[in-house]
Design an enzyme around this catalytic site. Sequence first.
Site, mmCIF file in Angstrom:
data_model
loop_
_atom_site.group_PDB
_atom_site.id
_atom_site.type_symbol
_atom_site.label_atom_id
_atom_site.label_comp_id
_atom_site.label_asym_id
_atom_site.label_seq_id
_atom_site.Cartn_x
_atom_site.Cartn_y
_atom_site.Cartn_z
ATOM 1 N N ALA A 1 -17.722 -44.166 55.300
ATOM 2 C CA ALA A 1 -18.637 -44.250 56.447
ATOM 3 C C ALA A 1 -19.154 -42.865 56.833
ATOM 4 O O ALA A 1 -20.313 -42.709 57.236
ATOM 5 C CB ALA A 1 -17.930 -44.896 57.631
ATOM 6 N N TYR B 1 -19.520 -40.332 54.723
ATOM 7 C CA TYR B 1 -20.501 -39.974 53.693
ATOM 8 C C TYR B 1 -21.851 -40.623 54.022
ATOM 9 O O TYR B 1 -22.899 -39.980 53.994
ATOM 10 C CB TYR B 1 -19.997 -40.431 52.313
ATOM 11 C CG TYR B 1 -20.921 -40.038 51.176
ATOM 12 C CD1 TYR B 1 -20.750 -38.834 50.496
ATOM 13 C CD2 TYR B 1 -21.983 -40.872 50.795
ATOM 14 C CE1 TYR B 1 -21.600 -38.459 49.467
ATOM 15 C CE2 TYR B 1 -22.845 -40.504 49.772
ATOM 16 C CZ TYR B 1 -22.647 -39.299 49.112
ATOM 17 O OH TYR B 1 -23.495 -38.931 48.106
ATOM 18 N N SER C 1 -28.161 -37.223 15.067
ATOM 19 C CA SER C 1 -27.135 -38.263 15.102
ATOM 20 C C SER C 1 -25.962 -37.764 14.256
ATOM 21 O O SER C 1 -26.034 -36.687 13.676
ATOM 22 C CB SER C 1 -27.685 -39.576 14.570
ATOM 23 O OG SER C 1 -28.113 -39.372 13.257
ATOM 24 N N LYS D 1 -16.062 -42.341 21.260
ATOM 25 C CA LYS D 1 -17.480 -42.577 20.975
ATOM 26 C C LYS D 1 -17.945 -43.672 21.939
ATOM 27 O O LYS D 1 -17.669 -44.855 21.747
ATOM 28 C CB LYS D 1 -17.694 -43.007 19.526
ATOM 29 C CG LYS D 1 -19.164 -43.113 19.169
ATOM 30 C CD LYS D 1 -19.369 -43.297 17.688
ATOM 31 C CE LYS D 1 -20.836 -43.181 17.298
ATOM 32 N NZ LYS D 1 -21.726 -44.075 18.010
ATOM 33 N N CYS E 1 -5.707 -84.797 31.004
ATOM 34 C CA CYS E 1 -5.603 -86.169 30.522
ATOM 35 C C CYS E 1 -4.321 -86.740 31.109
ATOM 36 O O CYS E 1 -3.274 -86.094 31.087
ATOM 37 C CB CYS E 1 -5.535 -86.161 28.997
ATOM 38 S SG CYS E 1 -4.826 -87.666 28.311
HETATM 39 S S1 IVH Z 1 -21.956 -35.948 19.474
HETATM 40 C C1 IVH Z 1 -24.737 -33.515 16.971
HETATM 41 N N1 IVH Z 1 -20.089 -37.191 20.856
HETATM 42 O O1 IVH Z 1 -23.177 -41.471 19.159
HETATM 43 C C2 IVH Z 1 -23.761 -34.401 17.557
HETATM 44 N N2 IVH Z 1 -22.033 -38.420 20.236
HETATM 45 O O2 IVH Z 1 -25.001 -40.480 16.402
HETATM 46 C C3 IVH Z 1 -24.368 -35.313 18.540
HETATM 47 N N3 IVH Z 1 -22.041 -40.742 21.049
HETATM 48 O O3 IVH Z 1 -26.190 -41.889 19.874
HETATM 49 C C4 IVH Z 1 -23.573 -36.404 19.051
HETATM 50 N N4 IVH Z 1 -20.102 -40.648 22.083
HETATM 51 O O4 IVH Z 1 -25.116 -40.783 21.886
HETATM 52 C C5 IVH Z 1 -21.291 -37.305 20.256
HETATM 53 N N5 IVH Z 1 -18.366 -38.147 22.092
HETATM 54 C C6 IVH Z 1 -19.564 -38.253 21.510
HETATM 55 C C7 IVH Z 1 -20.311 -39.437 21.524
HETATM 56 C C8 IVH Z 1 -21.547 -39.492 20.870
HETATM 57 C C9 IVH Z 1 -21.146 -41.403 21.784
HETATM 58 C C10 IVH Z 1 -23.297 -41.306 20.521
HETATM 59 C C11 IVH Z 1 -24.500 -40.462 20.700
HETATM 60 C C12 IVH Z 1 -25.372 -40.818 19.533
HETATM 61 C C13 IVH Z 1 -24.402 -41.281 18.508
HETATM 62 C C14 IVH Z 1 -24.208 -40.233 17.460
#
Ligand code: IVH
Length: 720
Positions: A55, A57, A103, A142, A464
Amino acid sequence: MSTADLFGSDAANPSDGSDASPHHGVASRAAALREQLHHHGHQYYVLDAPTIPDAEYDRLFKELQALEAAHSELITPDSPTLRVGGGVLDKFPSVRHVVPMLSIRTETDTEATGAENFDTRIRKELGLSDSDAPVDYVAELKFDGLAISLRYESGILVQAATRGDGENGEVVTENIRTIEQIPLKLMGALTAPSVLEVRGEVYMTRAGFEALNERQRERIAAGEKGEKTFVNPRNAAAGAVRQLDSKIAAQRPLSFFAYGLGDITPAEEGGPTFSTHFDLLMTLKQWGFPVAEQTACVQGAAGLVDFHQRMGQARDALPYDIDGVVYKVNSLAAQRQLGFVTREPRWAVAHKYPAQEQLTTVLAIEVQVGRTGKLTPVAKLAPVFVGGVTVTNATLHNETEARRKDVRVGDTVVVRRAGDVIPEVVSVITEKRLYEAQIFTMPHTCPVCGSAAVREEGEADYRCTGGLFCSAQRKQAILHFAHRRAVEIEDLGDKLVEQLVDAGVVNTLPDVYRLSFDALASLDRMAEKSANNVLASIEKSKQTTLPRFVFGLGIRHVGESTAKALAHHFGTMDAIMDATVDQLLQVADVGPIVALSLRTFFDQPHNREVVAQLRACGVTWTEGEPTAGASLPLAGQTFVLTGTLPTLSRDQAKDMLETLGAKVAGSVSKKTHCVVAGAEAGSKLDKAQELGIKVLDEAGLLALVAAHTNTTTETSKAAE
Ligand code: IVH
C-alpha cells in the site's frame, strides 16, 4: 531517434540540481519519488524481499503519477509510471543491432556425451592437453522465452529491441518498460558506462501463463472478438512483447533474466572491463538485473554433466519453463580466442532436454472407470512424442476441468508430460478449431456397466455405483491387489486382467488363486511358458505381509501408509476387521473418514468373505502382537537408504524398517539417525560420514531387525 529525445534533451539527466524552473521543489520531489520507487520495485520484483507494504508503494506511485499529470515536463524516460504502458503504435520501428544477436549451437545428445563433446572441442581449440587443468565454465539455464536487447545510455534504459533476424530487430521499448524486473535506470554504486547493452530472456512463469489463459477464456466466452488463448508461456510472452498497445502489454505477466552483453563503451573510452563471464553476470546483478540463482561456475565435462543432471531433476519444480541448459567458457580471454563460426560463438553451447509439450489432435473423449468407480474423462490423442515417450491418452481429470478447458473432439491441443507425471491436456488452440463439436458432458450412467453414475455433493468426481458388479471396477480392483506395492503378482498385467475378466474366468480376487494352467493357456496369445510364469508369480504372491494385504484390498482412503499403521497398531487381520470406529480412531493416521470407510468395508459380508477365501486359497502373512498403545522399537528414528544392497530390494528394506516404526527419508540431514548403505552409495554416504551419522550395511540392518522382531508366525487359518 533515441527515446531520450522524446522527453527533451535533459530528460536522461533529470536531477542535476541546476534546475532553475519555478517547479524546483516539485522536480526534486518527483526525483526523490522515482528513486524510492526504483529501490522498492527492485526489492520487490528482483530480490523478492520487499521492505515496505504494498500500500505504501502504491501511495508513492500515485503521488508521482499525480505530479507528472500536473507537470508533464517532469516525466523522464526512467519514470516508474511508464510501466503501466501508454502509447499505441501502428508498427514497430526497426533497428540494426550494433553487435549482432547470435544464436547458439545445440547439443541434444544424452547428458554425458552432449557435455563431453563440447568440452572436448573447447580443449582442442584452446590447445589443451590431457594433463592440463579442467576448463572453467559457467552453466546457466536455457530459458524458454524470447531474446531481448536492452540499451542503456548514461545508465537510463533508452531502447529495447527483439532479436529479429539477428541483424535487425524491432524496437519494443514501451512494452519492455512495463516489465517490473527490468531496471529503467541502472542501480547501485557502480558508475554507469555511457553505453551498455544487456541481453537476456523475457519469459512468462507458468502460473502467470495459466492466469492469462484463464482470463482469455473468459473473454472468449463473453464473446469478445479477436481474443485467443496461448499455446505456451513462450508464445504468450512473445505475443505480449509484440503487442502494439503497450497498456495491454503491461497487463501481461512478463519476467526477465539477464545472461549476457551486447554493445558496451570500450575500455579505452572509460568503459568497464570484466575478466570472466561470471564477473559480468555478478556486475549485472549489482546494476539491478535478475540473474538466475541456479547459474553456476563448474569445472570440466564432469561439472557440466552434473549441472545438466541436477537441472533436469529441478526442472519441473521451477516456476518457469526451460528447454535445456547453456554452457559458456568462463574466461573472456578464452572466449575471444575461440571466436565464432558463421553465426554462432564457439565458446557456448545449448544442451537441450526433451520437449515436455507438443501439439496434437483429440480423436475422441472417453470416460474411464477407476477402481473406486471414479469416472475420468480421457482425451484419446493422435500419437505424439512428448517428454520422452509416445502419448496417446491424456487425462482431463474431471467434468469441471474438461469444461473449463473446453476440450472438444477434433480440437488441436497442447499436451504436456513433465517428469513421471501422467500426461495432461494443457489447453486448446481455439483458432485451430475446424468445427464446433459438442461441448463435453459427463454421462450419468457408467459407460461400462450401465449403473447410475452420481456426483456427491462437494465432490468433483462422478462415480459409478455398480461396485464389483462393474467389470471395470473389478479389473482395477484385481490390478490394485496385484500391484508391486500390494501383494505383487508380477506377471498379472492389465492386458491379462482384461482378458480374464472379459472371459468371465476371474470375477473376484480369490478367483486369481484358483486359476488353472488350462484356463490360462486357452487365452489368446498365451504361450505355455507365459502361463507357467503367471502361475509361478501367483504362487509367489501367497507369502505376503499384513500391510501389503490390507493395502491390496483397495479399501477407499486406505493407502499404503494407513495400511502399515493399521497393521502395526492391531497386529492381526481379525483385529483390524473387528475394530470399532472408536478403536480405529486410535490409530495414528486414521481420521473419521478413513475409520468410517474401513468399518463400512468390513461390515459387508462379501468383503469378509473375500478375505476368508483368500486365506483359504493359501494367502498368508506374518501376524504380530498388537502394538496399540505401546510404541514401536524404532519409533521416532529416521533412516536413509542408499546404494544397492546385496540381497534386499529397496522396498523390502524400507518395509522392514517401517514395520519397526522407523521413518525412511530420502535425504541425509542432521536429523537422520542411521544410513543403510549398499554398493555404489554416493553422496548420501559421504554426507552421513561428514555428519558422523551411524552407517549400517545389509548385515547390520538384518541384525538390527532381528534384535527388535518378536513376532509369532501364524499360518493362515482356513475359512472361518
Ligand atoms: S546466450 C551468443 N544464454 O537461447 C550467445 N541464450 O540461441 C547468445 N537463451 O534465443 C545466447 N537462455 O534467447 C544464452 N542462458 C542463456 C539463454 C539463452 C535462453 C536463448 C536465447 C536465444 C537462444 C540461443
